[in-house]
Design a protein around this motif. Sequence first.
Motif, PDB file in Angstrom:
ATOM      1  N   LEU A 180      23.855 101.197   1.360  1.00 33.54           N
ATOM      2  CA  LEU A 180      24.358 100.367   0.255  1.00 33.54           C
ATOM      3  C   LEU A 180      25.410  99.376   0.738  1.00 33.54           C
ATOM      4  N   ALA A 181      26.326  99.833   1.578  1.00 33.05           N
ATOM      5  CA  ALA A 181      27.381  98.944   2.062  1.00 33.05           C
ATOM      6  C   ALA A 181      26.810  97.824   2.916  1.00 33.05           C
ATOM      7  N   LEU A 182      25.846  98.139   3.767  1.00 27.88           N
ATOM      8  CA  LEU A 182      25.250  97.106   4.617  1.00 27.88           C
ATOM      9  C   LEU A 182      24.424  96.122   3.788  1.00 27.88           C
ATOM     10  N   SER A 183      23.719  96.621   2.782  1.00 25.34           N
ATOM     11  CA  SER A 183      22.958  95.722   1.907  1.00 25.34           C
ATOM     12  C   SER A 183      23.890  94.761   1.170  1.00 25.34           C
ATOM     13  N   ARG A 184      24.990  95.276   0.697  1.00 20.87           N
ATOM     14  CA  ARG A 184      25.959  94.418   0.000  1.00 20.87           C
ATOM     15  C   ARG A 184      26.554  93.390   0.953  1.00 20.87           C
ATOM     16  N   GLY A 185      26.849  93.824   2.177  1.00 24.59           N
ATOM     17  CA  GLY A 185      27.394  92.882   3.146  1.00 24.59           C
ATOM     18  C   GLY A 185      26.423  91.774   3.496  1.00 24.59           C
ATOM     19  N   LEU A 186      25.147  92.111   3.651  1.00 24.72           N
ATOM     20  CA  LEU A 186      24.142  91.091   3.925  1.00 24.72           C
ATOM     21  C   LEU A 186      23.994  90.126   2.755  1.00 24.72           C
ATOM     22  N   HIS A 187      24.039  90.662   1.544  1.00 18.71           N
ATOM     23  CA  HIS A 187      23.911  89.802   0.364  1.00 18.71           C
ATOM     24  C   HIS A 187      25.082  88.833   0.253  1.00 18.71           C
ATOM     25  N   ARG A 188      26.296  89.321   0.497  1.00 20.10           N
ATOM     26  CA  ARG A 188      27.475  88.448   0.398  1.00 20.10           C
ATOM     27  C   ARG A 188      27.510  87.430   1.525  1.00 20.10           C
ATOM     28  N   ALA A 189      26.980  87.800   2.696  1.00 20.52           N
ATOM     29  CA  ALA A 189      26.957  86.862   3.813  1.00 20.52           C
ATOM     30  C   ALA A 189      25.814  85.864   3.709  1.00 20.52           C
ATOM     31  N   GLY A 245      23.792  84.539  20.716  1.00 22.70           N
ATOM     32  CA  GLY A 245      24.489  83.600  19.836  1.00 22.70           C
ATOM     33  C   GLY A 245      24.473  84.007  18.384  1.00 22.70           C
ATOM     34  N   THR A 246      24.519  85.316  18.130  1.00 17.51           N
ATOM     35  CA  THR A 246      24.458  85.823  16.749  1.00 17.51           C
ATOM     36  C   THR A 246      25.755  86.535  16.359  1.00 17.51           C
ATOM     37  N   VAL A 247      26.865  86.114  16.929  1.00 18.70           N
ATOM     38  CA  VAL A 247      28.157  86.693  16.553  1.00 18.70           C
ATOM     39  C   VAL A 247      28.453  86.316  15.106  1.00 18.70           C
ATOM     40  N   SER A 248      28.847  87.285  14.295  1.00 18.36           N
ATOM     41  CA  SER A 248      29.127  87.041  12.872  1.00 18.36           C
ATOM     42  C   SER A 248      30.248  87.953  12.411  1.00 18.36           C
ATOM     43  N   ALA A 249      30.873  87.565  11.312  1.00 15.36           N
ATOM     44  CA  ALA A 249      31.944  88.387  10.735  1.00 15.36           C
ATOM     45  C   ALA A 249      31.385  89.708  10.216  1.00 15.36           C
ATOM     46  N   LEU A 250      30.160  89.675   9.656  1.00 17.61           N
ATOM     47  CA  LEU A 250      29.543  90.903   9.162  1.00 17.61           C
ATOM     48  C   LEU A 250      29.278  91.876  10.309  1.00 17.61           C
ATOM     49  N   GLY A 251      28.749  91.363  11.418  1.00 15.08           N
ATOM     50  CA  GLY A 251      28.487  92.223  12.563  1.00 15.08           C
ATOM     51  C   GLY A 251      29.746  92.842  13.124  1.00 15.08           C
ATOM     52  N   ALA A 252      30.822  92.051  13.207  1.00 21.16           N
ATOM     53  CA  ALA A 252      32.092  92.587  13.712  1.00 21.16           C
ATOM     54  C   ALA A 252      32.645  93.657  12.780  1.00 21.16           C
TER      55      ALA A 252
END
Length: 307
Positions: A45-54, A115-122
């Motif tokens: 759920l947390a990862l799905s929400r993070g992907l949606h917001r990003a 080249g896929t560094v992102s705030a969500l990934g961090a």
Amino acid sequence: MPTVRSGPMIGLGAQLVVLAALAATVGLSGAGWLVGTGYAVVTCLALSRGLHRAGASRLGPADRVTLTRGVLVGAVTALVVDSFGRPAPVGLLVAVSAVALLLDAVDGLVARRTGTVSALGARFDMEVDAFLILVLSVYVAPTAGAWVLAIGAMRYAFVAASAVLPWLSGSLPPRYWRKVVAAAQGVLLAVAAAGVLPEPWTTLVLVVALALLVESFGRDVAWLWRRRPAPRSVAPQAPAAALAAVAAPAPTAPPVRAPRAVPALVVLPPMLPVAVPSPVAVPPLLPVHASAMAGGSGGTVHSDWRL
């Protein structure tokens, strides 16, 4: 949005498969199943929400590596919970933890190479690291002492303090030493969990881990404190009479009229003599008898030249 949810759902399915494999090999109690499944659902759920917001449509290559680490951490969590009721398979627990720690260096490398560094990934990577440290500290605490829980709880205490002290929520600059300390926590806790060192050395390892963590968090807190927003100054309230006087319009002075230009009077001397009264008696120009002149003019004769 199925493309957004496919990654987290794959992670949820993989977690259930790993839990089933643990149950079939080393055994897994109902508590282990329950906590492991709950961890998987919350992560999904947390990862799905993070992907949606990003606004991301799918997980990146590095995020998939981090998701694999998250599944391994879920397995460690289930084993630690299961250890409260019976002896845990220490070798398997430490091995799974070691693989999760090794993959911590892989996801960052993959993010930079692709080249896929992102705030969500961090953020995802940081949360997985923090939870693994918490779970390992919970496993070590019964033998080493409850003080070890401070290692796992420090990051969550920092987040809780940020809700009370907003200046703790400021952005921190990147610092390589912070990453080194975070990685060292997992390694030192895994060494303590393995039980390969004598008890005094295990205690020393844990003390070093806690000291490094306190130094790292202390430096970040000091940096945020020095750059916290200055409190706004409140202007003193002026008396009502003064405010009324300031608000009232200022009296306007009457307009000053410029004096009109008066034409200058130019007085020219008369061309002919004019007789005016004068207290000075001037003798007549002709030898005439004074009484006759007086009688003819009706009085004294005065002569004057107006200049």
